[in-house]
Design a protein around this motif. Structure first.
Motif, PDB file in Angstrom:
ATOM      1  N   GLU A 104       0.799  -1.227   0.000  1.00  0.00           N
ATOM      2  CA  GLU A 104       0.000   0.000   0.000  1.00  0.00           C
ATOM      3  C   GLU A 104       0.831   1.277   0.000  1.00  0.00           C
ATOM      4  O   GLU A 104       0.387   2.307  -0.496  1.00  0.00           O
ATOM      5  CB  GLU A 104      -0.942   0.008   1.211  1.00  0.00           C
ATOM      6  N   HIS A 105       2.055   1.229   0.540  1.00  0.00           N
ATOM      7  CA  HIS A 105       2.806   2.463   0.739  1.00  0.00           C
ATOM      8  C   HIS A 105       4.158   2.520   0.031  1.00  0.00           C
ATOM      9  O   HIS A 105       4.776   3.580   0.008  1.00  0.00           O
ATOM     10  CB  HIS A 105       3.013   2.720   2.239  1.00  0.00           C
ATOM     11  N   VAL A 106       4.620   1.406  -0.516  1.00  0.00           N
ATOM     12  CA  VAL A 106       5.946   1.400  -1.131  1.00  0.00           C
ATOM     13  C   VAL A 106       5.904   0.940  -2.581  1.00  0.00           C
ATOM     14  O   VAL A 106       6.438   1.604  -3.466  1.00  0.00           O
ATOM     15  CB  VAL A 106       6.931   0.502  -0.329  1.00  0.00           C
ATOM     16  N   ARG A 107       5.274  -0.176  -2.839  1.00  0.00           N
ATOM     17  CA  ARG A 107       5.289  -0.781  -4.174  1.00  0.00           C
ATOM     18  C   ARG A 107       4.365  -0.044  -5.130  1.00  0.00           C
ATOM     19  O   ARG A 107       3.244   0.319  -4.767  1.00  0.00           O
ATOM     20  CB  ARG A 107       4.855  -2.242  -4.088  1.00  0.00           C
ATOM     21  N   ASN A 108       4.856   0.123  -6.333  1.00  0.00           N
ATOM     22  CA  ASN A 108       4.014   0.627  -7.415  1.00  0.00           C
ATOM     23  C   ASN A 108       3.737  -0.554  -8.331  1.00  0.00           C
ATOM     24  O   ASN A 108       4.641  -1.097  -8.936  1.00  0.00           O
ATOM     25  CB  ASN A 108       4.722   1.741  -8.197  1.00  0.00           C
ATOM     26  N   GLY A 109       2.494  -0.961  -8.406  1.00  0.00           N
ATOM     27  CA  GLY A 109       2.154  -2.088  -9.252  1.00  0.00           C
ATOM     28  C   GLY A 109       1.534  -3.218  -8.459  1.00  0.00           C
ATOM     29  O   GLY A 109       1.331  -3.123  -7.251  1.00  0.00           O
ATOM     30  N   PRO A 110       1.242  -4.300  -9.155  1.00  0.00           N
ATOM     31  CA  PRO A 110       0.539  -5.409  -8.511  1.00  0.00           C
ATOM     32  C   PRO A 110       1.409  -6.135  -7.494  1.00  0.00           C
ATOM     33  O   PRO A 110       2.633  -6.186  -7.609  1.00  0.00           O
ATOM     34  CB  PRO A 110       0.188  -6.333  -9.677  1.00  0.00           C
ATOM     35  N   ASP A 111       0.752  -6.681  -6.501  1.00  0.00           N
ATOM     36  CA  ASP A 111       1.416  -7.483  -5.476  1.00  0.00           C
ATOM     37  C   ASP A 111       1.823  -8.813  -6.118  1.00  0.00           C
ATOM     38  O   ASP A 111       0.994  -9.478  -6.730  1.00  0.00           O
ATOM     39  CB  ASP A 111       0.445  -7.718  -4.315  1.00  0.00           C
ATOM     40  N   PRO A 112       3.088  -9.224  -5.992  1.00  0.00           N
ATOM     41  CA  PRO A 112       3.531 -10.453  -6.659  1.00  0.00           C
ATOM     42  C   PRO A 112       3.018 -11.740  -6.015  1.00  0.00           C
ATOM     43  O   PRO A 112       2.997 -12.787  -6.649  1.00  0.00           O
ATOM     44  CB  PRO A 112       5.053 -10.385  -6.569  1.00  0.00           C
ATOM     45  N   VAL A 113       2.565 -11.670  -4.761  1.00  0.00           N
ATOM     46  CA  VAL A 113       2.084 -12.864  -4.069  1.00  0.00           C
ATOM     47  C   VAL A 113       0.774 -12.527  -3.376  1.00  0.00           C
ATOM     48  O   VAL A 113       0.681 -11.545  -2.642  1.00  0.00           O
ATOM     49  CB  VAL A 113       3.111 -13.352  -3.010  1.00  0.00           C
ATOM     50  N   LEU A 114      -0.234 -13.337  -3.618  1.00  0.00           N
ATOM     51  CA  LEU A 114      -1.522 -13.176  -2.959  1.00  0.00           C
ATOM     52  C   LEU A 114      -1.801 -14.427  -2.140  1.00  0.00           C
ATOM     53  O   LEU A 114      -1.317 -15.515  -2.470  1.00  0.00           O
ATOM     54  CB  LEU A 114      -2.636 -12.976  -3.989  1.00  0.00           C
ATOM     55  N   PHE A 115      -2.595 -14.279  -1.100  1.00  0.00           N
ATOM     56  CA  PHE A 115      -2.987 -15.421  -0.278  1.00  0.00           C
ATOM     57  C   PHE A 115      -4.490 -15.570  -0.331  1.00  0.00           C
ATOM     58  O   PHE A 115      -5.219 -14.587  -0.227  1.00  0.00           O
ATOM     59  CB  PHE A 115      -2.550 -15.223   1.180  1.00  0.00           C
ATOM     60  N   ASP A 116      -4.938 -16.794  -0.486  1.00  0.00           N
ATOM     61  CA  ASP A 116      -6.361 -17.093  -0.417  1.00  0.00           C
ATOM     62  C   ASP A 116      -6.644 -17.803   0.890  1.00  0.00           C
ATOM     63  O   ASP A 116      -5.915 -18.719   1.292  1.00  0.00           O
ATOM     64  CB  ASP A 116      -6.800 -17.980  -1.583  1.00  0.00           C
ATOM     65  N   HIS A 117      -7.698 -17.381   1.557  1.00  0.00           N
ATOM     66  CA  HIS A 117      -8.135 -18.018   2.792  1.00  0.00           C
ATOM     67  C   HIS A 117      -8.879 -19.304   2.424  1.00  0.00           C
ATOM     68  O   HIS A 117      -9.322 -19.469   1.284  1.00  0.00           O
ATOM     69  CB  HIS A 117      -9.047 -17.057   3.565  1.00  0.00           C
ATOM     70  N   THR A 118      -9.023 -20.208   3.367  1.00  0.00           N
ATOM     71  CA  THR A 118      -9.729 -21.459   3.085  1.00  0.00           C
ATOM     72  C   THR A 118     -11.189 -21.238   2.712  1.00  0.00           C
ATOM     73  O   THR A 118     -11.803 -22.112   2.105  1.00  0.00           O
ATOM     74  CB  THR A 118      -9.650 -22.415   4.298  1.00  0.00           C
ATOM     75  N   CYS A 119     -11.746 -20.058   3.016  1.00  0.00           N
ATOM     76  CA  CYS A 119     -13.125 -19.755   2.618  1.00  0.00           C
ATOM     77  C   CYS A 119     -13.229 -19.444   1.134  1.00  0.00           C
ATOM     78  O   CYS A 119     -14.331 -19.312   0.605  1.00  0.00           O
ATOM     79  CB  CYS A 119     -13.680 -18.598   3.448  1.00  0.00           C
ATOM     80  N   GLY A 120     -12.056 -19.297   0.458  1.00  0.00           N
ATOM     81  CA  GLY A 120     -12.063 -19.032  -0.968  1.00  0.00           C
ATOM     82  C   GLY A 120     -11.836 -17.588  -1.349  1.00  0.00           C
ATOM     83  O   GLY A 120     -11.729 -17.267  -2.527  1.00  0.00           O
ATOM     84  N   HIS A 121     -11.751 -16.697  -0.385  1.00  0.00           N
ATOM     85  CA  HIS A 121     -11.530 -15.279  -0.667  1.00  0.00           C
ATOM     86  C   HIS A 121     -10.084 -14.895  -0.372  1.00  0.00           C
ATOM     87  O   HIS A 121      -9.401 -15.543   0.414  1.00  0.00           O
ATOM     88  CB  HIS A 121     -12.482 -14.410   0.160  1.00  0.00           C
ATOM     89  N   GLU A 122      -9.647 -13.798  -1.011  1.00  0.00           N
ATOM     90  CA  GLU A 122      -8.292 -13.309  -0.759  1.00  0.00           C
ATOM     91  C   GLU A 122      -8.149 -12.908   0.701  1.00  0.00           C
ATOM     92  O   GLU A 122      -9.027 -12.287   1.288  1.00  0.00           O
ATOM     93  CB  GLU A 122      -7.984 -12.105  -1.655  1.00  0.00           C
ATOM     94  N   PHE A 123      -7.021 -13.305   1.289  1.00  0.00           N
ATOM     95  CA  PHE A 123      -6.741 -12.965   2.682  1.00  0.00           C
ATOM     96  C   PHE A 123      -5.899 -11.707   2.712  1.00  0.00           C
ATOM     97  O   PHE A 123      -4.846 -11.638   2.099  1.00  0.00           O
ATOM     98  CB  PHE A 123      -5.987 -14.100   3.385  1.00  0.00           C
ATOM     99  N   ILE A 124      -6.371 -10.697   3.448  1.00  0.00           N
ATOM    100  CA  ILE A 124      -5.633  -9.456   3.644  1.00  0.00           C
ATOM    101  C   ILE A 124      -5.526  -9.233   5.141  1.00  0.00           C
ATOM    102  O   ILE A 124      -6.546  -9.213   5.853  1.00  0.00           O
ATOM    103  CB  ILE A 124      -6.340  -8.268   2.956  1.00  0.00           C
ATOM    104  N   ALA A 125      -4.305  -9.090   5.626  1.00  0.00           N
ATOM    105  CA  ALA A 125      -4.076  -8.935   7.059  1.00  0.00           C
ATOM    106  C   ALA A 125      -4.650  -7.621   7.559  1.00  0.00           C
ATOM    107  O   ALA A 125      -4.541  -6.590   6.902  1.00  0.00           O
ATOM    108  CB  ALA A 125      -2.583  -9.001   7.350  1.00  0.00           C
ATOM    109  N   GLU A 126      -5.245  -7.686   8.734  1.00  0.00           N
ATOM    110  CA  GLU A 126      -5.799  -6.496   9.364  1.00  0.00           C
ATOM    111  C   GLU A 126      -5.646  -6.633  10.872  1.00  0.00           C
ATOM    112  O   GLU A 126      -5.935  -7.686  11.441  1.00  0.00           O
ATOM    113  CB  GLU A 126      -7.280  -6.347   9.002  1.00  0.00           C
ATOM    114  N   VAL A 127      -5.225  -5.566  11.516  1.00  0.00           N
ATOM    115  CA  VAL A 127      -5.111  -5.544  12.965  1.00  0.00           C
ATOM    116  C   VAL A 127      -6.425  -4.980  13.505  1.00  0.00           C
ATOM    117  O   VAL A 127      -6.922  -3.974  13.025  1.00  0.00           O
ATOM    118  CB  VAL A 127      -3.920  -4.660  13.411  1.00  0.00           C
ATOM    119  N   HIS A 128      -6.977  -5.685  14.484  1.00  0.00           N
ATOM    120  CA  HIS A 128      -8.249  -5.241  15.049  1.00  0.00           C
ATOM    121  C   HIS A 128      -8.290  -5.490  16.552  1.00  0.00           C
ATOM    122  O   HIS A 128      -7.521  -6.278  17.083  1.00  0.00           O
ATOM    123  CB  HIS A 128      -9.424  -5.949  14.366  1.00  0.00           C
TER     124      HIS A 128
END
Length: 148
Positions: A104-128
């Motif tokens: 979000e703050h350094v890379r310009n362009g697509p993320d080279p590695v994505l993670f999918d959660h077992t539910c089938g959706h992309e996993f994005i880390a979030e602190v809550h």
């Protein structure tokens, strides 16, 4: 660059404690590679770009601190593979939030590695907040030193 006065004691801090163990580029990249299921020295060296002597030192330090474990897989010649311990696996949220910040703050362009959660959706880390569920960017944090 200003320096702290000699009589000033640095803040007691668990972040500083953690950085003593994994607070350099190569250590975190080693943990990343093990998180990505690479186990052997040559794979880790290739994927991190770490010089061999630096990588050897970091692997030894991570083993000594219980972040990774080393296991021999060949006797002639002696060869070892590395695996994350429970302490090493506990760094996954750190790596994933650092990955998100870098995207979000350094890379310009697509993320080279994505993670999918077992539910089938992309996993994005979030602190809550564990109590109310509000994400960190919507909530406020108040510093509360531990009572002595």
């Amino acid at each position: 660059m200003p320096t702290a006065p000699a009589d000033k004691t640095p803040r007691d801090c668990t972040i500083a404690d953690a950085l003593e163990v994994v607070g350099d580029r190569w250590s975190l990249l080693v943990v990343r590679e093990l998180f990505y299921a690479e186990r052997r020295f040559t794979e880790i060296a290739r994927n991190t770009g770490a010089p061999r002597d630096v990588l050897t030192t970091r692997l030894r330090k991570l083993v000594d601190h219980g972040v990774i474990a080393r296991k021999q897989y060949s006797e002639h010649p002696p060869r070892y593979e590395y695996r994350l311990t429970d302490a090493g696996r506990a760094l996954a949220p750190v790596l994933l939030t650092l990955k998100r910040w870098g995207h979000e703050h350094v890379r310009n362009g697509p993320d080279p590695v994505l993670f999918d959660h077992t539910c089938g959706h992309e996993f994005i880390a979030e602190v809550h907040c564990t109590a109310c569920g509000d994400p960190l960017d919507r909530g406020q944090l108040n510093l509360r030193p531990r009572p002595q």
